[in-house]
Design a protein around this motif. Structure first.
Motif, PDB file in Angstrom:
ATOM      1  N   PRO A 160       0.796  -1.228   0.000  1.00  0.00           N
ATOM      2  CA  PRO A 160       0.000   0.000   0.000  1.00  0.00           C
ATOM      3  C   PRO A 160       0.831   1.283   0.000  1.00  0.00           C
ATOM      4  CG  PRO A 160      -0.858  -1.555   1.615  1.00  0.00           C
ATOM      5  CD  PRO A 160       0.445  -2.114   1.101  1.00  0.00           C
ATOM      6  N   SER A 161       1.998   1.263   0.671  1.00  0.00           N
ATOM      7  CA  SER A 161       2.812   2.480   0.706  1.00  0.00           C
ATOM      8  C   SER A 161       3.384   2.826  -0.663  1.00  0.00           C
ATOM      9  CB  SER A 161       3.940   2.352   1.738  1.00  0.00           C
ATOM     10  OG  SER A 161       4.861   1.357   1.337  1.00  0.00           O
ATOM     11  N   ARG A 162       3.532   1.821  -1.524  1.00  0.00           N
ATOM     12  CA  ARG A 162       4.020   2.063  -2.887  1.00  0.00           C
ATOM     13  C   ARG A 162       2.896   1.962  -3.914  1.00  0.00           C
ATOM     14  NH1 ARG A 162       8.704  -1.981  -3.351  1.00  0.00           N
ATOM     15  NH2 ARG A 162       8.404  -1.534  -5.545  1.00  0.00           N
ATOM     16  N   ASN A 163       1.673   1.716  -3.445  1.00  0.00           N
ATOM     17  CA  ASN A 163       0.502   1.608  -4.312  1.00  0.00           C
ATOM     18  C   ASN A 163       0.719   0.582  -5.424  1.00  0.00           C
ATOM     19  OD1 ASN A 163      -2.164   2.317  -5.001  1.00  0.00           O
ATOM     20  ND2 ASN A 163      -1.417   3.675  -6.605  1.00  0.00           N
ATOM     21  N   THR A 164       1.254  -0.589  -5.058  1.00  0.00           N
ATOM     22  CA  THR A 164       1.504  -1.639  -6.045  1.00  0.00           C
ATOM     23  C   THR A 164       0.867  -2.953  -5.615  1.00  0.00           C
ATOM     24  OG1 THR A 164       3.596  -2.286  -5.009  1.00  0.00           O
ATOM     25  CG2 THR A 164       3.724  -0.686  -6.799  1.00  0.00           C
ATOM     26  N   MET A 165       0.559  -3.768  -6.620  1.00  0.00           N
ATOM     27  CA  MET A 165       0.107  -5.135  -6.405  1.00  0.00           C
ATOM     28  C   MET A 165       0.958  -6.019  -7.313  1.00  0.00           C
ATOM     29  SD  MET A 165      -3.820  -4.806  -5.453  1.00  0.00           S
ATOM     30  CE  MET A 165      -3.597  -6.101  -4.334  1.00  0.00           C
ATOM     31  N   THR A 166       1.141  -7.269  -6.882  1.00  0.00           N
ATOM     32  CA  THR A 166       2.013  -8.174  -7.625  1.00  0.00           C
ATOM     33  C   THR A 166       1.352  -9.515  -7.898  1.00  0.00           C
ATOM     34  OG1 THR A 166       3.002  -9.157  -5.656  1.00  0.00           O
ATOM     35  CG2 THR A 166       4.051  -7.150  -6.507  1.00  0.00           C
ATOM     36  N   THR A 167       1.915 -10.203  -8.875  1.00  0.00           N
ATOM     37  CA  THR A 167       1.560 -11.584  -9.170  1.00  0.00           C
ATOM     38  C   THR A 167       2.844 -12.384  -9.317  1.00  0.00           C
ATOM     39  OG1 THR A 167       0.466 -13.114 -10.703  1.00  0.00           O
ATOM     40  CG2 THR A 167       1.435 -11.145 -11.681  1.00  0.00           C
ATOM     41  N   SER A 168       2.804 -13.638  -8.881  1.00  0.00           N
ATOM     42  CA  SER A 168       3.911 -14.545  -9.195  1.00  0.00           C
ATOM     43  C   SER A 168       3.867 -14.810 -10.690  1.00  0.00           C
ATOM     44  CB  SER A 168       3.761 -15.858  -8.425  1.00  0.00           C
ATOM     45  OG  SER A 168       3.830 -15.625  -7.038  1.00  0.00           O
ATOM     46  N   TYR A 169       5.006 -15.147 -11.261  1.00  0.00           N
ATOM     47  CA  TYR A 169       5.114 -15.331 -12.707  1.00  0.00           C
ATOM     48  C   TYR A 169       4.460 -16.637 -13.150  1.00  0.00           C
ATOM     49  CZ  TYR A 169       7.087 -15.135 -17.371  1.00  0.00           C
ATOM     50  OH  TYR A 169       7.246 -15.080 -18.729  1.00  0.00           O
ATOM     51  N   PHE A 170       3.655 -16.579 -14.198  1.00  0.00           N
ATOM     52  CA  PHE A 170       3.020 -17.756 -14.782  1.00  0.00           C
ATOM     53  C   PHE A 170       3.990 -18.435 -15.753  1.00  0.00           C
ATOM     54  CE2 PHE A 170      -1.909 -17.433 -14.543  1.00  0.00           C
ATOM     55  CZ  PHE A 170      -1.848 -17.175 -13.189  1.00  0.00           C
ATOM     56  N   GLY A 171       5.059 -18.977 -15.219  1.00  0.00           N
ATOM     57  CA  GLY A 171       6.078 -19.635 -16.039  1.00  0.00           C
ATOM     58  C   GLY A 171       6.076 -21.134 -15.837  1.00  0.00           C
ATOM     59  N   ARG A 172       7.276 -21.691 -15.678  1.00  0.00           N
ATOM     60  CA  ARG A 172       7.456 -23.136 -15.575  1.00  0.00           C
ATOM     61  C   ARG A 172       6.660 -23.739 -14.414  1.00  0.00           C
ATOM     62  NH1 ARG A 172      11.068 -26.553 -12.920  1.00  0.00           N
ATOM     63  NH2 ARG A 172      11.430 -28.490 -14.033  1.00  0.00           N
ATOM     64  N   ALA A 173       6.692 -23.090 -13.240  1.00  0.00           N
ATOM     65  CA  ALA A 173       5.973 -23.628 -12.078  1.00  0.00           C
ATOM     66  C   ALA A 173       4.470 -23.692 -12.343  1.00  0.00           C
ATOM     67  CB  ALA A 173       6.264 -22.782 -10.837  1.00  0.00           C
ATOM     68  N   MET A 174       3.922 -22.695 -13.007  1.00  0.00           N
ATOM     69  CA  MET A 174       2.489 -22.704 -13.315  1.00  0.00           C
ATOM     70  C   MET A 174       2.164 -23.771 -14.354  1.00  0.00           C
ATOM     71  SD  MET A 174      -0.395 -21.637 -12.595  1.00  0.00           S
ATOM     72  CE  MET A 174      -1.824 -20.652 -12.854  1.00  0.00           C
ATOM     73  N   ARG A 175       3.046 -23.952 -15.339  1.00  0.00           N
ATOM     74  CA  ARG A 175       2.816 -24.996 -16.342  1.00  0.00           C
ATOM     75  C   ARG A 175       2.765 -26.381 -15.681  1.00  0.00           C
ATOM     76  NH1 ARG A 175       7.078 -25.180 -20.788  1.00  0.00           N
ATOM     77  NH2 ARG A 175       8.251 -26.093 -19.110  1.00  0.00           N
ATOM     78  N   ILE A 176       3.668 -26.647 -14.758  1.00  0.00           N
ATOM     79  CA  ILE A 176       3.689 -27.926 -14.039  1.00  0.00           C
ATOM     80  C   ILE A 176       2.399 -28.078 -13.223  1.00  0.00           C
ATOM     81  CG2 ILE A 176       4.819 -29.200 -12.172  1.00  0.00           C
ATOM     82  CD1 ILE A 176       7.491 -27.991 -13.276  1.00  0.00           C
ATOM     83  N   LEU A 177       2.007 -27.023 -12.537  1.00  0.00           N
ATOM     84  CA  LEU A 177       0.785 -27.053 -11.730  1.00  0.00           C
ATOM     85  C   LEU A 177      -0.445 -27.341 -12.589  1.00  0.00           C
ATOM     86  CD1 LEU A 177      -0.129 -26.527  -8.784  1.00  0.00           C
ATOM     87  CD2 LEU A 177      -0.455 -24.146  -9.436  1.00  0.00           C
ATOM     88  N   LEU A 178      -0.568 -26.675 -13.719  1.00  0.00           N
ATOM     89  CA  LEU A 178      -1.688 -26.919 -14.633  1.00  0.00           C
ATOM     90  C   LEU A 178      -1.696 -28.356 -15.149  1.00  0.00           C
ATOM     91  CD1 LEU A 178      -1.766 -23.629 -16.727  1.00  0.00           C
ATOM     92  CD2 LEU A 178      -3.644 -24.537 -15.361  1.00  0.00           C
ATOM     93  N   ASN A 179      -0.531 -28.840 -15.580  1.00  0.00           N
ATOM     94  CA  ASN A 179      -0.430 -30.220 -16.089  1.00  0.00           C
ATOM     95  C   ASN A 179      -0.803 -31.246 -15.022  1.00  0.00           C
ATOM     96  OD1 ASN A 179       0.296 -29.480 -18.671  1.00  0.00           O
ATOM     97  ND2 ASN A 179       2.487 -29.644 -18.283  1.00  0.00           N
ATOM     98  N   ASP A 180      -0.293 -31.045 -13.808  1.00  0.00           N
ATOM     99  CA  ASP A 180      -0.601 -31.974 -12.724  1.00  0.00           C
ATOM    100  C   ASP A 180      -2.097 -32.003 -12.427  1.00  0.00           C
ATOM    101  OD1 ASP A 180       2.065 -32.629 -12.521  1.00  0.00           O
ATOM    102  OD2 ASP A 180       2.416 -31.490 -10.670  1.00  0.00           O
ATOM    103  N   ALA A 181      -2.715 -30.828 -12.357  1.00  0.00           N
ATOM    104  CA  ALA A 181      -4.143 -30.755 -12.041  1.00  0.00           C
ATOM    105  C   ALA A 181      -4.999 -31.341 -13.168  1.00  0.00           C
ATOM    106  CB  ALA A 181      -4.545 -29.305 -11.773  1.00  0.00           C
ATOM    107  N   GLU A 182      -4.629 -31.099 -14.414  1.00  0.00           N
ATOM    108  CA  GLU A 182      -5.392 -31.611 -15.550  1.00  0.00           C
ATOM    109  C   GLU A 182      -5.273 -33.115 -15.714  1.00  0.00           C
ATOM    110  OE1 GLU A 182      -4.051 -29.417 -18.942  1.00  0.00           O
ATOM    111  OE2 GLU A 182      -5.311 -27.694 -18.472  1.00  0.00           O
ATOM    112  N   ASN A 183      -4.143 -33.681 -15.311  1.00  0.00           N
ATOM    113  CA  ASN A 183      -3.884 -35.102 -15.535  1.00  0.00           C
ATOM    114  C   ASN A 183      -4.158 -35.968 -14.315  1.00  0.00           C
ATOM    115  OD1 ASN A 183      -3.078 -34.882 -18.267  1.00  0.00           O
ATOM    116  ND2 ASN A 183      -1.198 -33.915 -17.535  1.00  0.00           N
ATOM    117  N   ARG A 184      -4.836 -35.440 -13.350  1.00  0.00           N
ATOM    118  CA  ARG A 184      -5.145 -36.226 -12.168  1.00  0.00           C
ATOM    119  C   ARG A 184      -6.531 -36.743 -12.219  1.00  0.00           C
ATOM    120  NH1 ARG A 184      -5.538 -35.304  -5.971  1.00  0.00           N
ATOM    121  NH2 ARG A 184      -4.925 -37.389  -5.397  1.00  0.00           N
TER     122      ARG A 184
END
Length: 181
Positions: A157-181
């Protein structure tokens, strides 16, 4: 969802609901319960602070959404510099009852994410208030399509910013794991 909304201090949350088109306490398209919750391995293995670059999670619903609810495509490996719209229901300001939206330019990181292991996330100028975590970041790409390419993870809030973790390799693995279960 960010992982911290699903698993905090080693404990999984018990009740997760997806409520599409929620407005003023009403659920016009229903409410959907979770079958499985997933977080990235890096988040699960590290302390909350050290794993903020891997603050990514996934909710697998018990039943299909149906034809009335159109899913938005996910963009993996998004450009860090661009323009995004953020959507959230901040519990800290309005008890999670009202949708807030902000938009603006994005850039790599937000300061602290460069000093810890993992891919640098993305940041933008916005301050929805606490409790907006999990709201999607939507961006337009060269084909004119709008993609989910982030989720609200942290804010300063002091810098008026919001962030997201990067949708890279870790997100691809997470999506694949969830879809293939």
């Amino acid at each position: 969802d960010p992982a911290h909304c699903l698993k905090d201090s080693g404990t999984w949350v018990r009740k997760v609901r997806f409520i599409p088109n929620f407005r003023d306490g009403k659920r016009p398209l229903g409410s959907f319960g979770a079958r499985d919750l997933w977080v990235t391995q890096a988040y699960a293995d590290r302390s909350k602070l050290r794993s903020s670059n891997f603050d990514l999670g996934m909710v697998v619903l018990r039943k299909r959404l149906g034809k009335r609810i159109e899913p938005l495509p996910v963009k993996l490996f998004p450009q860090r510099a661009g323009r995004s719209e953020l959507f959230g229901y901040p519990a800290g300001a309005i008890r999670g009852r009202e949708l807030r939206v902000c938009s603006g330019p994005t850039w790599a990181g937000d300061g602290y994410s460069r000093r810890i292991p993992g891919p640098v996330g993305r940041a933008t100028r916005c301050n929805m208030a606490g409790g907006s975590s999990g709201g999607p970041w939507l961006s337009f790409y060269e084909n004119g399509e709008r993609y989910v390419d982030g989720v609200i993870s942290t804010g300063n809030p002091s810098r008026n910013t919001m962030t997201t973790s990067y949708f890279g390799r870790a997100m691809r693995i997470l999506l694949n794991d969830a879809e293939n279960r």
